[in-house]
Design an enzyme around this catalytic site. Structure first.
Site, short mmCIF file in Angstrom:
data_model
loop_
_atom_site.label_atom_id
_atom_site.label_comp_id
_atom_site.label_asym_id
_atom_site.label_seq_id
_atom_site.Cartn_x
_atom_site.Cartn_y
_atom_site.Cartn_z
N TRP A 198 0.86 -1.18 0.00
CA TRP A 198 0.00 0.00 0.00
C TRP A 198 0.90 1.24 0.00
CZ3 TRP A 198 -0.29 3.93 3.69
CH2 TRP A 198 -1.29 4.88 3.44
N ASP A 365 -16.20 12.01 -1.95
CA ASP A 365 -15.60 10.71 -1.60
C ASP A 365 -16.37 10.07 -0.45
OD1 ASP A 365 -13.22 8.78 -0.80
OD2 ASP A 365 -12.60 9.70 -2.69
N ASP A 366 -15.74 9.15 0.22
CA ASP A 366 -16.33 8.35 1.30
C ASP A 366 -17.00 9.21 2.37
OD1 ASP A 366 -16.83 6.33 3.02
OD2 ASP A 366 -14.75 5.72 3.32
N LYS A 475 -16.27 6.66 -8.49
CA LYS A 475 -15.02 6.03 -8.03
C LYS A 475 -15.45 4.75 -7.34
CE LYS A 475 -11.16 7.11 -4.87
NZ LYS A 475 -10.66 8.17 -3.97
N TRP A 476 -15.07 3.60 -7.91
CA TRP A 476 -15.49 2.28 -7.41
C TRP A 476 -14.33 1.72 -6.60
CZ3 TRP A 476 -19.73 -1.09 -9.44
CH2 TRP A 476 -19.68 -2.39 -8.93
N ASP A 477 -14.48 1.74 -5.29
CA ASP A 477 -13.36 1.40 -4.42
C ASP A 477 -13.49 -0.02 -3.87
OD1 ASP A 477 -11.07 1.79 -2.91
OD2 ASP A 477 -11.76 3.67 -2.01
N MET A 478 -12.41 -0.56 -3.36
CA MET A 478 -12.41 -1.87 -2.70
C MET A 478 -11.26 -1.84 -1.70
SD MET A 478 -10.99 -5.41 -3.48
CE MET A 478 -11.68 -7.01 -3.16
N ASN A 479 -11.62 -1.71 -0.40
CA ASN A 479 -10.58 -1.38 0.56
C ASN A 479 -10.08 -2.51 1.44
OD1 ASN A 479 -9.81 1.27 0.05
ND2 ASN A 479 -11.73 2.03 0.88
N CYS A 525 -10.55 1.76 -7.99
CA CYS A 525 -9.67 2.09 -6.89
C CYS A 525 -9.68 0.91 -5.94
CB CYS A 525 -10.22 3.34 -6.20
SG CYS A 525 -9.32 3.83 -4.73
N ASP A 547 -2.70 5.57 -3.13
CA ASP A 547 -3.07 6.56 -2.11
C ASP A 547 -1.89 7.47 -1.80
OD1 ASP A 547 -5.71 6.01 -1.74
OD2 ASP A 547 -5.42 4.64 -0.06
C1 GLA Z 1 -9.36 4.37 -0.20
C2 GLA Z 1 -9.06 5.21 -1.42
C3 GLA Z 1 -9.02 6.67 -1.01
C4 GLA Z 1 -10.30 7.08 -0.37
C5 GLA Z 1 -10.60 6.18 0.81
C6 GLA Z 1 -11.96 6.44 1.37
O1 GLA Z 1 -8.30 4.34 0.67
O2 GLA Z 1 -7.89 4.81 -2.03
O3 GLA Z 1 -8.75 7.47 -2.14
O4 GLA Z 1 -11.34 7.00 -1.31
O5 GLA Z 1 -10.55 4.81 0.44
O6 GLA Z 1 -12.28 5.62 2.44
#
Ligand code: GLA
Length: 735
Positions: A198, A365-366, A475-479, A525, A547
Site C-alpha cells: 500500500w 468521496d467516502d 469512483k469504485w473502491d475496494m478497501n 480504486c 493513495d
Molecule cells: C481508499 C481510497 C481513497 C479514499 C478512501 C476512502 O483508501 O484509495 O482514495 O477514497 O478509500 O475511504
C-alpha cells in the site's frame, strides 16, 4: 497473419515485427518452436530434436517419459510425465490427476470472439485474426481449445483456453492457466516484475533467473498492491532502448500465479493464469470453462518498445470507455481535504473555489451515506445521509452543476460493515467460513458477490443513487483483500470456486453498470492501486494509481505502472504538503507536473491552501488542456529513472506523427557542483527541426529556439541544474 504449413506441420503467427511458431510432432503433440523477431518463413521444428535421443513416442515408445521431460508443450498438462510447471490439472471421477492432449483440428477466423463473462480484448476483422487449435484427451473426453489472437499492428498475441468436458463424468479442474511460453537462449535471462505495498505500488523489480521456479502470485482475491500479474523476461543487456523483452500479462482481477522455470536444459518456461492454489472447479459433464486472457508481446528494442506495444494495444483493443480519447474533467476530490467531516455547505464552498480555478468536477468521496462518520460503519447502506447532505443528494448535485462543475461520487460496492443495516439483515451475505469469525480489515467484511441475490442488491442500490441525480463519475473502491473465502450458498464441493466466482461476480456488476450508464466516467480504486489491472480497464478507463500522492513517491509508482499501462489510465492528483502519507514537502510545481502525466486532478482543501500555491493552479489547468491529448494518446519514452538511483527522473511523450513532444524532468535532489544535465531525448523525427515552446523555452530577444531532432536525441537537451524537488516541462513542436 496466421498460416499453417501442412507439409511442415507448423503454425506461423506474424505481427508487424514478430513471429510466433508452433509445430506438431507425431501429428499429435503441439510444441513451441519460436517467438521473437519476424522471420520470413515457417521452419525450425528441429528444435524438437525428434531425430535425437529420446526420439518421439511414435519411434521410441519405451522412452516416452524422456521425451515428455524435454518437450516444449504449448499447453503442458500435469500427471503424465512433464515434470515442469503444468498449465492444466484435471482430476477424474475417481480422484486421479492425469491428462495427455493430442492435436485434433484447427481453424482460423478473422476478428476475435468475446469471452463469456470475462473482460477481453477486441478488434475488427481488419485488426485481428484468431487461430483456434483443438486438442483432446481421448480417455477423459476433454477437449481443450487454445485460442491465439494476432494483433499485427501492436505486435501483440493474446491467448486464452476453453476446456470442455465431453464425458459423462464429473471432473475437477485443479489448475487451468491461460498461457505458456518457452524461451531458449544462450544467455542468462532476467526477470522483471512489479512489486510493492500500500502506498508503494508497482515498483520495478529485476532479478536473475536461476534454475527452478521464480515468479509472482496472489491469494488476496484482488490483483493486489504486493504483486502484479506480469512477467517480463529480458536479456541481461536489456535497457529501455536495447535488448530483448518477452512480456506476458493477464487480463484478470483476482488470484493469479505467474512463473518462470529454468529447466535442466536451461530452457525457460513461462506460465500464467488463475492461481491453482486457491482454485478448484467442478466440471460437470458437458460443462465449459474459459480462462482469462493473457497478453504476450515481444520486443528486440528494449523495455520502452514493450511499453509502447502494451499502451497501443490497451488503447486500441481493451479499454472500451467513451472517455478513452476525451479530456477527462479536471476533478477536485474532497477526501484529503475533509475526510469524513463534510456537509453540503463545505462541498459547495469547495466547488465554488474550484470553479474559480478552472477545475471541472467535484468528486464526493467516502462518508456521504448511512451513518458513516468514520471508517467503521455503514458500508452496504447506500442511502444518503441527509444530516450531512442537507437538502439531499439531488439538491447538492444541482447546486454543483449550477456553479458550473460536474459531479462525481464514491462507492465501495463489494463491502459491508458489520455495523450496518445490511449486515444485521443478512449476515450470510458476507464471505465467511462456517462457524469462524471473519477477520476484519478496516472494520469491514467482503460481500459474497458470487451470489446473484447479493449482486442484485448491490447493483440495485448503487443504480438507484445514480439514477437519482446528474452523477457523471463514479469512483469504485475496494478497501480490503479477501480472507476466509467461503460462501454460505455454495455446496461443499464448490467452495474452491469462491475466488474465481467472486471475480466473475465483479465483472457482472461492472458490465451491468457500464451498460445502463454508458457515459459514466468510471475510476477504479482499491485502497489506492490494489486493483490496477488490464481486466478493470476493460470497464473503466482510469484507476487510482496509489493513495500515495507525494510527488517523489509517485515517480516510482508511475514509472512502474507506465511500464504496462498508458498514462491516460493513471489517476494522479495534486495534494497538499506536508504530504499526508510521507510528510514530505515538495514544490507545488513538481506536484502538478507529475500529476499531469496521469488523469490529473486535485485532492486538497482549496479554501485553506497557501495562496502562493493556489496561484499556480490556473497554469496547471492550462497545461492540462494544452497537453492532455498528447499525453494520453502519444508514444511514451522513459528517459531516466529516479528508481534506478539517479538524482532525477525524466520521461517524454511524442505524438504519433512526431510533430509534437512533451518532456517532463523532475530533479529530486539538487546536484551541488554540477552546472547542467545533457538529457538525450527519444522518439523524435531525426530529420526534423523542433521549436521549443514550453514554459522553459529560452527566448532570446523574442526569438524562439529550435533544435534538430537528431541533435536532441544524440547530444541531448541541455537542462540547467537546480534544487531539490524542482521540475520542468519542455514542449517541442516540429517547425
Ligand atoms: C481508499 C481510497 C481513497 C479514499 C478512501 C476512502 O483508501 O484509495 O482514495 O477514497 O478509500 O475511504
Amino acid at each position: 497473419m496466421i498460416t499453417f504449413e501442412e507439409g511442415k506441420q507448423i503454425f506461423k503467427l506474424d505481427t508487424q515485427n514478430t513471429t510466433y511458431m508452433m509445430g506438431l510432432v507425431d501429428d499429435v503433440f503441439l510444441g513451441h518452436i519460436y517467438y521473437g523477431k519476424k522471420l520470413r518463413s515457417a521452419g525450425g521444428s528441429y528444435r524438437f530434436r525428434t531425430d535425437e535421443y529420446p526420439m518421439s513416442p511414435r519411434y521410441l515408445l519405451r522412452e516416452k517419459l524422456g521425451f515428455f521431460g524435454g518437450f516444449p508443450f504449448e499447453y503442458p498438462t500435469g500427471g503424465v510425465g512433464d515434470y515442469s510447471e503444468s498449465c492444466l490439472d484435471i482430476t477424474n471421477e475417481v480422484g486421479q490427476n492425469g491428462c495427455e492432449l493430442h492435436y485434433v483440428s484447427h481453424h482460423i477466423e478473422k476478428g476475435k470472439p468475446r469471452l463469456p463473462g470475462l473482460p477481453a480484448s477486441f478488434g475488427s476483422e481488419q485488426d485481428v485474426e484468431t487461430l483456434f487449435i483443438v486438442l483432446q484427451d481421448e480417455l477423459l473426453k476433454v477437449q481443450v481449445e487454445l485460442q491465439y489472437s494476432v494483433f499485427e499492428a501492436e505486435d501483440v498475441i493474446t491467448r486464452c483456453v476453453t476446456i470442455r468436458n465431453g464425458s459423462e463424468h464429473t471432473y475437477r479442474l485443479e489448475k487451468a492457466y491461460s498461457a505458456c511460453l518457452h524461451v531458449e537462449k544462450e544467455k542468462d535471462m532476467e526477470l522483471i516484475t512489479l512489486a510493492g505495498a500500500w502506498a508503494r505500488e508497482r515498483h520495478m523489480d529485476r532479478r536473475p533467473v536461476g534454475h527452478g521456479k521464480t515468479g509472482v502470485s496472489t491469494v488476496r482475491g484482488e490483483t493486489s498492491h504486493q504483486e502484479h500479474a506480469f512477467l517480463g523476461l529480458v536479456s541481461p543487456e536489456t535497457t529501455q532502448t536495447v535488448g530483448e523483452v518477452y512480456g506476458m500479462q493477464l487480463v484478470y482481477s483476482g488470484n493469479y500465479s505467474a512463473q518462470v522455470e529454468k529447466n535442466l536444459y536451461d530452457i525457460y518456461r513461462l506460465t500464467m493464469g488463475i492461481n491453482g492454489e486457491t482454485f478448484s472447479w467442478k466440471l460437470n459433464a458437458g460443462d465449459v470453462f474459459v480462462t482469462p486472457e493473457a497478453i504476450l508481446t515481444y520486443s528486440d528494442q528494449g523495455l520502452g518498445q514493450m511499453s509502447r506495444n502494451y499502451h497501443d494495444f490497451m488503447r486500441n483493443h481493451l479499454i472500451r470507455s467513451p472517455y478513452l480519447h476525451k479530456d477527462r474533467p479536471i476533478l477536485i476530490n474532497n477526501w484529503e481535504a475533509t475526510y469524513f467531516d463534510f456537509n453540503t455547505e463545505k462541498l459547495l464552498d469547495l466547488a465554488r473555489e474550484a470553479k474559480k480555478q478552472g477545475i471541472e468536477m467535484l468528486v464526493m468521496d467516502d462518508g456521504w451515506f448511512g451513518k458513516r462518520n468514520f471508517d467503521d460503519s455503514s458500508l452496504g447502506d447506500w442511502v444518503v445521509n441527509e444530516e450531512k447532505l442537507q437538502g439531499g443528494l439531488k439538491y447538492l448535485v444541482d447546486q454543483v452543476n449550477a456553479i458550473g462543475l460536474k459531479f462525481g461520487i464514491w462507492f465501495e460496492p463489494e463491502m459491508v460493515s458489520p455495523d450496518s443495516d445490511l449486515y444485521r439483515a443478512h449476515p450470510d451475505w458476507a464471505i465467511q467460513l462456517k462457524d469462524r469469525p471473519v477477520n476484519m480489515h478496516r472494520a469491514q467484511y467482503v460481500l459474497d458477490i458470487t451470489r446473484e441475490d447479493v449482486r442484485d442488491y448491490v447493483y440495485g442500490s448503487i443504480a438507484k443513487i445514480l439514477r437519482s441525480a446528474n452523477i457523471e463519475y463514479v469512483k469504485w473502491d475496494m478497501n480490503r483483500a479477501i480472507s476466509d473465502a467461503g460462501s454460505c450458498m455454495l455446496p461443499a464441493d464448490q467452495q474452491g470456486e469462491v475466488f474465481h466466482r467472486y471475480v466473475l461476480g465483479l465483472y457482472d456488476l461492472l458490465e451491468r453498470l457500464t451498460t445502463e450508464f454508458p457515459n459514466l466516467l468510471l475510476e477504479h480504486c482499491s485502497g489506492g492501486g490494489g486493483r490496477f489491472d488490464a481486466g478493470m480497464l476493460y470497464y473503466g478507463p482510469q484507476i487510482w494509481t496509489s493513495d500515495d500522492t507525494d510527488a517523489v513517491e509517485r515517480l516510482r509508482i508511475q514509472e512502474g505502472t507506465a511500464l504496462l499501462y498508458p498514462l491516460s489510465t493513471m489517476g494522479a492528483h495534486v495534494s497538499k504538503c506536508p504530504n499526508e502519507q510521507v510528510g514530505r514537502m515538495t514544490s507545488m510545481k513538481m506536484r502538478g507536473d507529475v500529476a499531469l502525466s496521469g488523469t490529473f486532478g486535485y485532492e486538497l482543501d482549496l479554501t485553506t491552501m497557501p495562496e502562493e500555491e493556489k496561484a499556480l493552479i490556473p497554469a496547471q489547468v492550462e497545461n492540462y488542456h494544452k497537453y492532455h491529448s498528447l499525453i494520453s494518446d502519444g508514444d511514451y519514452y522513459r528517459l531516466h529513472s529516479w528508481d534506478s538511483h539517479a538524482p532525477y527522473d525524466a520521461w517524454m511523450v511524442v505524438s504519433k506523427d512526431k510533430s509534437e513532444a512533451l518532456v517532463t524532468f523532475c530533479q529530486v535532489l539538487g546536484r551541488p557542483g554540477y552546472k547542467r544535465i545533457l538529457l538525450p531525448l527519444q522518439g523524435l523525427d531525426a530529420s526534423a527541426e523542433y521549436i521549443l515552446d514550453g514554459e522553459d523555452a529560452v527566448l532570446k530577444n523574442g526569438e524562439t529556439v529550435s533544435y534538430e531532432g537528431d541533435l536532441l536525441m544524440e547530444l541531448g537537451l541541455l537542462i540547467g541544474n537546480s534544487g531539490d524537488f524542482s521540475s520542468r516541462l519542455y514542449h517541442f513542436r516540429r517547425k
